[in-house]
Design a protein around this motif. Sequence first.
Motif, short mmCIF file in Angstrom:
data_model
loop_
_atom_site.label_atom_id
_atom_site.label_comp_id
_atom_site.label_asym_id
_atom_site.label_seq_id
_atom_site.Cartn_x
_atom_site.Cartn_y
_atom_site.Cartn_z
N ASN A 86 119.03 65.50 4.47
CA ASN A 86 118.97 66.79 3.77
C ASN A 86 117.60 67.44 3.89
O ASN A 86 117.48 68.65 4.14
N PHE A 87 116.54 66.65 3.68
CA PHE A 87 115.19 67.21 3.70
C PHE A 87 114.79 67.68 5.10
O PHE A 87 113.99 68.61 5.23
N ASN A 88 115.32 67.05 6.13
CA ASN A 88 114.93 67.39 7.49
C ASN A 88 116.02 68.18 8.23
O ASN A 88 116.01 68.25 9.47
N ALA A 89 116.93 68.78 7.48
CA ALA A 89 117.98 69.58 8.10
C ALA A 89 117.40 70.80 8.81
O ALA A 89 116.34 71.31 8.44
N VAL A 90 118.08 71.24 9.85
CA VAL A 90 117.65 72.44 10.58
C VAL A 90 117.88 73.67 9.72
O VAL A 90 118.96 73.86 9.16
N ARG A 91 116.84 74.49 9.60
CA ARG A 91 116.93 75.71 8.78
C ARG A 91 116.33 76.88 9.55
O ARG A 91 115.43 76.69 10.37
N PRO A 92 116.78 78.09 9.27
CA PRO A 92 116.19 79.26 9.95
C PRO A 92 114.75 79.48 9.48
O PRO A 92 114.44 79.36 8.29
N ALA A 93 113.87 79.80 10.41
CA ALA A 93 112.47 80.05 10.09
C ALA A 93 112.30 81.43 9.47
O ALA A 93 112.98 82.38 9.84
N ALA B 96 107.75 61.67 13.93
CA ALA B 96 106.87 62.17 12.86
C ALA B 96 106.28 61.05 12.02
O ALA B 96 105.22 61.23 11.40
N SER B 97 106.94 59.90 11.99
CA SER B 97 106.42 58.78 11.18
C SER B 97 105.04 58.34 11.65
O SER B 97 104.28 57.72 10.89
N PHE B 98 104.69 58.65 12.91
CA PHE B 98 103.37 58.27 13.43
C PHE B 98 102.26 58.81 12.54
O PHE B 98 101.30 58.10 12.22
N MET B 99 102.38 60.07 12.12
CA MET B 99 101.35 60.67 11.27
C MET B 99 101.25 59.95 9.93
O MET B 99 100.15 59.70 9.42
N TYR B 100 102.40 59.64 9.38
CA TYR B 100 102.43 58.98 8.07
C TYR B 100 101.86 57.57 8.15
O TYR B 100 101.02 57.17 7.34
N ILE B 101 102.34 56.80 9.11
CA ILE B 101 101.89 55.40 9.24
C ILE B 101 100.41 55.34 9.54
O ILE B 101 99.67 54.52 8.97
N VAL C 183 103.29 76.13 4.68
CA VAL C 183 104.16 75.41 5.61
C VAL C 183 105.45 75.05 4.90
O VAL C 183 105.44 74.36 3.88
N ASP C 184 106.55 75.51 5.43
CA ASP C 184 107.87 75.10 4.95
C ASP C 184 108.50 74.17 5.99
O ASP C 184 108.26 74.32 7.18
N TYR C 185 109.32 73.25 5.51
CA TYR C 185 110.10 72.36 6.39
C TYR C 185 109.21 71.41 7.20
O TYR C 185 109.55 71.04 8.33
N PHE C 186 108.06 71.02 6.64
CA PHE C 186 107.24 70.01 7.31
C PHE C 186 108.06 68.72 7.40
O PHE C 186 108.80 68.39 6.47
N PRO C 187 107.98 67.96 8.50
CA PRO C 187 108.76 66.72 8.63
C PRO C 187 108.57 65.81 7.42
O PRO C 187 107.45 65.41 7.12
N TRP C 188 109.67 65.49 6.76
CA TRP C 188 109.63 64.73 5.52
C TRP C 188 109.91 63.25 5.78
O TRP C 188 110.80 62.90 6.55
N LEU C 189 109.11 62.40 5.14
CA LEU C 189 109.40 60.97 5.06
C LEU C 189 109.16 60.53 3.62
O LEU C 189 108.46 61.21 2.86
N HIS D 274 113.13 70.66 0.53
CA HIS D 274 112.40 70.40 1.76
C HIS D 274 110.94 70.21 1.41
O HIS D 274 110.52 70.48 0.29
N LEU D 275 110.15 69.71 2.37
CA LEU D 275 108.73 69.47 2.11
C LEU D 275 107.94 70.73 2.46
O LEU D 275 107.98 71.23 3.59
N ALA D 276 107.24 71.27 1.46
CA ALA D 276 106.40 72.45 1.65
C ALA D 276 104.95 72.07 1.36
O ALA D 276 104.66 71.34 0.39
N LEU D 277 104.03 72.55 2.18
CA LEU D 277 102.60 72.30 2.00
C LEU D 277 101.89 73.63 1.83
O LEU D 277 102.26 74.65 2.42
#
Length: 221
Positions: free
Chosen positions: A55-62, A97-102, A167-173, A213-216
């Motif tokens: 759900n958090f990483n679903a494709v959404r219109p920009a 995207a997990s690379f950034m988190y890890i 930033v909207d829809y940043f890759p969420w983990l 979704h993840l917003a920054l």
Amino acid sequence: MEDKSVEAVQPKCQGRGDDECEVIAAPYDVLVEMGYKPHVCRELEEGKITQTYINFNAVRPAKWAKNSLKTLIDAGFFKYKHGQVNYKDERFFLCEASFMYILERELKKVKDGLKVLWDVSFDFGKHIASISGKLHEPCKFVMDFFPALGFGDMLAVRRRDHYQIYVDYFPWLQWHDEIDFTMFRGMVSGVLSGFEGRDIKLELVDKDTSSGHLALYLEGE
């Protein structure tokens, strides 16, 4: 490998002063029997691709970004040939995207680890600006470049010497509360600094998941 138990360790590294680099990939239990303590990435594969993740990483219109990677390739901004995506003299490749988190989670455990991560990311961003030429408007460049590479939908605003980045829809983990997005902030800060000719440091002001979704929200000058 089609084997989710396979992990990897790097017992030798030229960056640590060894004569050569050596990587060993094998099933987790085999590596443990060999005396290694591999970081378990299987949690990303098994049981973590939950409905929440979907759900958090679903494709959404920009709302703000106007160009996809394909449109920028078609326009000649990025070059695509023989499976390679290049921007000027830099080659880009698909990276989970997990690379950034890890990376940030692990470097937090090392003295000055996050400073090194910031410095490297910042220098990369400045390099991208330096090879782009002076014709680009910094905000527009950020809104084209980073969304096309998968960092979400972005709005960059400059008010005098002050920058605001939404930033909207940043890759969420599931680790989003454990990091401050040092790598991402460093790259964007470096790009803006390179275009401006002065150092700009973006700070994480807010991260929000209340809209599904993840917003920054970043600010800096």
